[in-house]
Every structure is written in structure tokens, then in C-alpha cells.
Design a protein around this motif. Structure first.
Motif, PDB file in Angstrom:
ATOM      1  N   TYR A  44       0.832  -1.217   0.000  1.00 27.69           N
ATOM      2  CA  TYR A  44       0.000   0.000   0.000  1.00 27.69           C
ATOM      3  C   TYR A  44       0.868   1.269   0.000  1.00 27.69           C
ATOM      4  CZ  TYR A  44      -3.559   3.374   1.541  1.00 27.69           C
ATOM      5  OH  TYR A  44      -4.397   4.469   1.638  1.00 27.69           O
ATOM      6  N   ALA A  45       1.829   1.321   0.914  1.00 27.80           N
ATOM      7  CA  ALA A  45       2.656   2.524   1.050  1.00 27.80           C
ATOM      8  C   ALA A  45       3.465   2.780  -0.219  1.00 27.80           C
ATOM      9  CB  ALA A  45       3.593   2.381   2.245  1.00 27.80           C
ATOM     10  N   LYS A  46       4.078   1.732  -0.771  1.00 30.20           N
ATOM     11  CA  LYS A  46       4.895   1.906  -1.979  1.00 30.20           C
ATOM     12  C   LYS A  46       4.047   2.369  -3.151  1.00 30.20           C
ATOM     13  CE  LYS A  46       8.509  -1.404  -0.716  1.00 30.20           C
ATOM     14  NZ  LYS A  46       9.147  -2.692  -1.026  1.00 30.20           N
ATOM     15  N   ARG A  47       2.838   1.780  -3.291  1.00 26.27           N
ATOM     16  CA  ARG A  47       1.980   2.148  -4.412  1.00 26.27           C
ATOM     17  C   ARG A  47       1.554   3.610  -4.331  1.00 26.27           C
ATOM     18  NH1 ARG A  47      -1.571  -1.153  -3.437  1.00 26.27           N
ATOM     19  NH2 ARG A  47      -3.336   0.086  -2.677  1.00 26.27           N
ATOM     20  N   HIS A  48       1.125   4.039  -3.145  1.00 23.63           N
ATOM     21  CA  HIS A  48       0.670   5.426  -2.991  1.00 23.63           C
ATOM     22  C   HIS A  48       1.829   6.422  -3.089  1.00 23.63           C
ATOM     23  CE1 HIS A  48      -3.666   5.292  -2.043  1.00 23.63           C
ATOM     24  NE2 HIS A  48      -3.409   4.031  -1.713  1.00 23.63           N
ATOM     25  N   ASP A  49       2.983   6.069  -2.530  1.00 23.60           N
ATOM     26  CA  ASP A  49       4.135   6.968  -2.619  1.00 23.60           C
ATOM     27  C   ASP A  49       4.622   7.097  -4.062  1.00 23.60           C
ATOM     28  OD1 ASP A  49       4.024   7.424   0.055  1.00 23.60           O
ATOM     29  OD2 ASP A  49       5.675   6.084   0.597  1.00 23.60           O
ATOM     30  N   ALA A  50       4.563   6.005  -4.811  1.00 27.62           N
ATOM     31  CA  ALA A  50       4.957   6.047  -6.222  1.00 27.62           C
ATOM     32  C   ALA A  50       3.989   6.913  -7.025  1.00 27.62           C
ATOM     33  CB  ALA A  50       5.011   4.634  -6.795  1.00 27.62           C
ATOM     34  N   GLU A  51       2.683   6.799  -6.749  1.00 23.02           N
ATOM     35  CA  GLU A  51       1.686   7.623  -7.439  1.00 23.02           C
ATOM     36  C   GLU A  51       1.899   9.105  -7.120  1.00 23.02           C
ATOM     37  OE1 GLU A  51      -2.120   6.223  -6.232  1.00 23.02           O
ATOM     38  OE2 GLU A  51      -2.052   4.409  -7.467  1.00 23.02           O
ATOM     39  N   GLY A  52       2.160   9.397  -5.849  1.00 18.67           N
ATOM     40  CA  GLY A  52       2.401  10.785  -5.467  1.00 18.67           C
ATOM     41  C   GLY A  52       3.649  11.348  -6.119  1.00 18.67           C
ATOM     42  N   ALA A  53       4.714  10.554  -6.143  1.00 17.73           N
ATOM     43  CA  ALA A  53       5.965  10.996  -6.762  1.00 17.73           C
ATOM     44  C   ALA A  53       5.772  11.244  -8.256  1.00 17.73           C
ATOM     45  CB  ALA A  53       7.052   9.949  -6.534  1.00 17.73           C
ATOM     46  N   GLU A  54       5.008  10.357  -8.914  1.00 12.62           N
ATOM     47  CA  GLU A  54       4.745  10.520 -10.341  1.00 12.62           C
ATOM     48  C   GLU A  54       3.971  11.802 -10.603  1.00 12.62           C
ATOM     49  OE1 GLU A  54       5.651   9.850 -13.764  1.00 12.62           O
ATOM     50  OE2 GLU A  54       5.636   7.822 -12.938  1.00 12.62           O
ATOM     51  N   ALA A  55       2.998  12.102  -9.737  1.00 10.79           N
ATOM     52  CA  ALA A  55       2.204  13.319  -9.900  1.00 10.79           C
ATOM     53  C   ALA A  55       3.057  14.569  -9.713  1.00 10.79           C
ATOM     54  CB  ALA A  55       1.042  13.319  -8.900  1.00 10.79           C
ATOM     55  N   ILE A  56       3.898  14.567  -8.670  1.00  8.16           N
ATOM     56  CA  ILE A  56       4.764  15.726  -8.423  1.00  8.16           C
ATOM     57  C   ILE A  56       5.772  15.893  -9.549  1.00  8.16           C
ATOM     58  CG2 ILE A  56       6.648  16.567  -6.955  1.00  8.16           C
ATOM     59  CD1 ILE A  56       5.122  15.777  -4.549  1.00  8.16           C
ATOM     60  N   PHE A  57       6.364  14.772  -9.991  1.00  7.85           N
ATOM     61  CA  PHE A  57       7.357  14.856 -11.065  1.00  7.85           C
ATOM     62  C   PHE A  57       6.723  15.397 -12.342  1.00  7.85           C
ATOM     63  CE2 PHE A  57       9.098  12.888 -14.904  1.00  7.85           C
ATOM     64  CZ  PHE A  57      10.353  13.485 -14.919  1.00  7.85           C
ATOM     65  N   SER A  58       5.540  14.903 -12.698  1.00 12.22           N
ATOM     66  CA  SER A  58       4.877  15.325 -13.934  1.00 12.22           C
ATOM     67  C   SER A  58       4.604  16.827 -13.914  1.00 12.22           C
ATOM     68  CB  SER A  58       3.563  14.566 -14.125  1.00 12.22           C
ATOM     69  OG  SER A  58       3.810  13.183 -14.264  1.00 12.22           O
ATOM     70  N   ARG A  59       4.106  17.328 -12.766  1.00 10.61           N
ATOM     71  CA  ARG A  59       3.822  18.758 -12.670  1.00 10.61           C
ATOM     72  C   ARG A  59       5.111  19.573 -12.660  1.00 10.61           C
ATOM     73  NH1 ARG A  59       1.030  22.558 -14.621  1.00 10.61           N
ATOM     74  NH2 ARG A  59       0.582  24.309 -13.213  1.00 10.61           N
ATOM     75  N   PHE A  60       6.112  19.098 -11.963  1.00 13.90           N
ATOM     76  CA  PHE A  60       7.403  19.777 -11.907  1.00 13.90           C
ATOM     77  C   PHE A  60       8.006  19.870 -13.312  1.00 13.90           C
ATOM     78  CE2 PHE A  60      12.024  19.575 -10.293  1.00 13.90           C
ATOM     79  CZ  PHE A  60      12.053  20.938 -10.066  1.00 13.90           C
ATOM     80  N   HIS A  61       7.983  18.761 -14.038  1.00 12.21           N
ATOM     81  CA  HIS A  61       8.518  18.720 -15.403  1.00 12.21           C
ATOM     82  C   HIS A  61       7.744  19.681 -16.305  1.00 12.21           C
ATOM     83  CE1 HIS A  61      10.422  16.988 -18.957  1.00 12.21           C
ATOM     84  NE2 HIS A  61       9.217  16.947 -19.513  1.00 12.21           N
ATOM     85  N   GLU A  62       6.427  19.699 -16.156  1.00  6.74           N
ATOM     86  CA  GLU A  62       5.581  20.574 -16.972  1.00  6.74           C
ATOM     87  C   GLU A  62       5.903  22.041 -16.714  1.00  6.74           C
ATOM     88  OE1 GLU A  62       0.782  21.437 -17.641  1.00  6.74           O
ATOM     89  OE2 GLU A  62       1.472  20.015 -16.119  1.00  6.74           O
ATOM     90  N   LEU A  63       6.054  22.403 -15.445  1.00  5.31           N
ATOM     91  CA  LEU A  63       6.359  23.796 -15.087  1.00  5.31           C
ATOM     92  C   LEU A  63       7.728  24.224 -15.586  1.00  5.31           C
ATOM     93  CD1 LEU A  63       4.928  23.780 -11.463  1.00  5.31           C
ATOM     94  CD2 LEU A  63       4.075  25.181 -13.351  1.00  5.31           C
TER      95      LEU A  63
END
Length: 448
Positions: A44-63
Motif C-alpha cells: 500500500y505505502a509503496k503504491r501510494h508513494d509512487a503515485e504521489g511521486a509521479e504526480a509531483i514529477f509530472s507537474r514539476f517537469h511541466e512547469l
């Protein structure tokens, strides 16, 4: 629960609270149910942390990719830059605290961590050195070179403003070497001498650009940087004793693990009429158990520290620079001839008390020499077992020992007389950081 924007996400992460993305991909603070699932539900923790990291990375890359496109639109650019700043801070915390705590990391987390590190480094370099993000993204070799040599720490806004930092022109990054009359000379970074490791070889960054510097040869003291100041700080010289706090972390074994103390001298720059120009030269002098150096390594490292200032006269500054230069000359003479003694008893005395022991011994003795303020960085147990009145007796013993025991002598001296940064941290509480104005107020209050 309310949905969180990136600024709120950043604030929550700073408090070490857990976050997760719900079904609508909105950030939420983890409640009791989610925290329980993190502990007991496998994966559970790995899946949610990976999803959060992907979301932050995608927005960071976009900005990051939006920055050049929004430069002409002032309002939009300012809003984008603020969101980028908050996203970068959140990504940095997420990388260091959330993802790093997984002992066994799946490939997805490893991949995201690698991308985050790369883009966070590009963002920090671009922001600190005022370099275009796209140029940095297209020059990965320069990014590796800059990070290897800690340019984001060494190069200050003063270096950039005085033309001694990093510039970018027509696809090439330039460093600036010190030329005649302190005028910087632009040099393509690939022409800067480097070792196989990628570290800059034989050059060090001082206030007027990169210049040849070898602590085994040099004894000419130079300012390491220039900064702008106001009020008394821009008018009156000061001496500063600075202590980097110990980390006691296995991850930082090496430079400054147990802390470090060094001296800074702040010298205002005057115009031809002897009036302050608003700029101040900084000299950074330290001792590293083997050499007295005129650009202390911790000048370039961001670590928790504490400082104490004391006002000097311009004559004191010249005396301090002269004394430190003479100590360096004496040190070089002693390295060539272990029996060498200076004809100046004062220089020899200060050398034995300061340079032959620890960084804290050096800093406290130089500070006392020009302020009369005594820092005592010796641990309590050594003060009891080896009181200072026994020093003359020990000196007589050391003088009759044969030369081949000099190595043992130094180790014993460090144990019996050595001052240490951890104790200096406590000393700073007794001598809190103050301005020259507060110093005079304390003196008036004491006299009353």
C-alpha cells in the motif's frame, strides 16, 4: 477532508505528515484509516508513494518546460515561477523523506527518484546561478561538472553581479578567471583544468574570479567574496568566529562530521574619499589539521551554524591579515624544516597555540587576539585533568623529546589542549551573535 494545492502539500510534507492521492487525483492528508493501511497492507505505502511521486514529477517537469514560454507574460510568469518554487520544494522533501524511507525500492520508485534528482538539480542550478533551464537541460555534461564542483554553493550573487560567476552565451557556459587589475576573463568551462574525477584542478574561486591556488604554496590572503550591505555593517569592519554544527551522521562521514570552526573578516570597501561604497569584502580563514587555508571549505557548504561578531578598526583588519599571512609563511617553513623557529616570538607563540592543534584552537585564538574575547572549546573533562597552569610543564617535556616523536606529541596535544567545535557551539550561547550597536549597548549597561 479538503483538497490541497501544491503550497499546502509542501507545508504538510514539512511537518512529516503522510499524503495520498484519492480517486480524483486530488491531494489529501492521510487519516487514521490510510495510516493504518500503510503499516499493515502489503504494498500500500509503496503504491501510494509512487503515485504521489509521479504526480509531483509530472507537474514539476511541466512547469520547468513552461518557464521560457511565459517569460514575456509578466503576471503568468510570476505565478508559474511561484508554483514552480513550491513544487520544487515539495519534490525535494518527497525525494529525501518519503521515497528515501523505503528500504527496498521497486523499479518504479527508483526511476522516479532518478528523474526527480536530475530535474531538481537543474532547477537549483538555474535559480541559484541565473542560468536558462533549457540550456541546462540540453547540457548534461555541464550540469554534472557544476554539481561535482559545488558551483551552486561557491558562486554567490556577489560573484554573479561582479562578473565572476557563470554566464551562458551561444550554447556555451563560461567561468571567469581572475585577470589583470582584478578584471574577470571569460573562459569556456571545458577549458578549465580538471582532474579525471571532474573536479577543478589547481584553481579556487575568490572574490575576483577563479585563480591558481595551492595551500602548500600560497600565503597571500585574498577575499573570497564581496556582498552588499547597509548601515554599520557597510561602514565598520568586523571579525566573525563561525562554527558549523556537528552532524554525527554516517552519511556525512568526512569533512566536518564533528563540526568545524573558522574565522571570517568583513572589510567594507571605501571609495577615494574614504566613504563606504555599500560593498564588503569577506576573508574566510580556517585550519584543517594539516594546512592553514585562505578559503575555508565550509564557506561553500550549507550546514547549520552559529556565529559571533565583534567590531574591528581598519587598522585591526590590516594587522589581522598580516598576522595570518605570517602564520602561513611560518607553517610552510616548518613543513620544509621541522626545527625551524620564527625570530618573532609572538608569531611562534600564536602558531603553537593555534595552528598545531585543531580548527577550533585556531579560530578561538585568532578571535581572542583581536577582540580580547576568549572562547574555550576544550571539553570539561580535559579542563579538569589538564588545567592550563600545567601547560609550561608539558612544553618543557615536548622540547626535550626527540624529533621522531613529533607525531605522537601532536596527538597528545590535541587530547590535552585541543578545542572542539561541539564545545564551541555551547560557547556561542555565552557570546551570542550581535551587531556593533548591541555591543556598545552591552558595554554601557555593564558600566552602569
Amino acid at each position: 477532508m479538503i483538497n490541497l494545492n501544491i503550497k499546502q502539500v509542501n507545508q504538510v510534507l514539512k511537518k512529516n505528515k503522510s499524503l495520498y492521492l484519492n480517486e480524483n487525483k486530488n491531494w489529501k492528508v492521510a487519516g487514521f484509516k490510510q495510516r493504518l493501511a500503510r503499516v499493515f497492507v502489503p504494498g500500500y505505502a509503496k503504491r501510494h508513494d509512487a503515485e504521489g511521486a509521479e504526480a509531483i514529477f509530472s507537474r514539476f517537469h511541466e512547469l520547468l518546460t513552461q518557464i521560457p514560454a511565459t517569460e514575456k507574460d509578466g503576471i503568468k510568469a510570476e505565478a508559474t515561477a511561484e508554483e514552480l518554487k513550491q513544487t520544487a520544494a515539495a519534490a525535494d522533501i518527497y525525494l529525501k523523506k518519503v521515497l528515501a524511507r523505503h528500504w527496498i525500492k521497486p523499479k518504479q520508485i527508483k526511476r522516479i527518484m532518478s528523474k526527480l534528482k536530475q530535474e531538481i538539480n537543474i532547477y537549483k542550478l538555474g535559480t541559484k546561478l541565473d542560468l536558462p533551464f533549457n540550456a541546462l537541460k540540453d547540457n548534461s555534461d555541464f550540469v554534472k561538472f557544476a554539481l561535482k564542483n559545488h558551483l551552486q554553493y561557491k558562486i554567490t550573487p556577489g560573484h554573479q553581479k561582479n562578473g565572476c560567476g557563470v554566464t551562458y552565451n551561444n550554447g556555451t557556459f563560461y567561468l571567469h578567471k581572475r585577470g589583470e587589475n582584478d578584471q574577470p576573463i571569460a573562459t569556456p568551462w571545458k577549458e578549465i583544468p580538471k582532474r579525471k574525477s571532474g573536479a577543478i584542478d589547481g584553481l579556487e574561486l575568490f572574490a575576483y574570479g577563479w585563480q591558481k591556488y595551492d595551500p602548500k604554496v600560497n600565503y597571500q590572503i585574498d577575499p573570497v567574496k564581496i556582498y552588499e550591505a547597509k548601515g554599520e555593517e557597510a561602514e565598520k569592519p568586523r571579525i566573525e568566529i563561525k562554527t558549523i554544527r556537528p552532524s554525527y551522521s554516517l552519511k556525512t562521514i568526512g569533512l566536518g562530521t564533528f563540526g568545524h570552526s573558522f574565522i571570517r573578516i568583513h572589510e567594507p570597501i571605501l571609495d577615494d574619499d574614504k566613504k563606504p561604497t555599500g560593498k564588503v569584502k569577506v576573508y574566510s580563514i580556517g585550519y584543517n589539521l594539516s594546512n592553514l587555508v585562505f578559503r575555508d571549505p565550509f564557506e561553500d557548504i550549507s550546514r547549520p551554524s552559529c556565529s559571533t561578531f565583534n567590531e574591528l578598526s581598519f587598522e585591526d583588519v590590516e594587522e589581522a591579515k598580516k598576522l595570518i599571512t605570517e602564520l602561513r609563511k611560518l607553517e610552510l617553513e616548518k613543513k620544509n624544516d621541522r626545527h625551524y623557529r620564527s625570530s618573532d616570538k609572538k608569531i611562534e607563540r600564536i602558531y603553537k597555540r593555534s595552528v598545531e592543534k585543531t580548527c577550533a584552537n585556531f579560530a578561538s585564538n585568532i578571535y581572542k587576539e583581536f577582540t580580547g574575547v576568549r572562547f574555550n572549546g576544550r571539553p570539561i573533562i580535559t579542563r579538569i585533568l589538564f588545567p592550563s597552569f600545567l601547560d609550561p610543564l608539558f612544553d618543557k617535556i615536548w622540547n626535550i623529546l626527540p624529533p621522531f616523536l613529533n607525531g605522537i606529541k601532536k596527538k597528545i596535544q590535541i587530547i590535552t589542549r585541543g578545542e572542539f567545535p561541539q564545545m564551541m557551539v555551547f560557547e556561542h550561547h555565552k557570546h551570542p551573535k550581535y551587531s556593533p550597536i548591541k555591543q556598545r549597548r552591552h558595554a554601557v549597561a555593564a558600566a552602569a
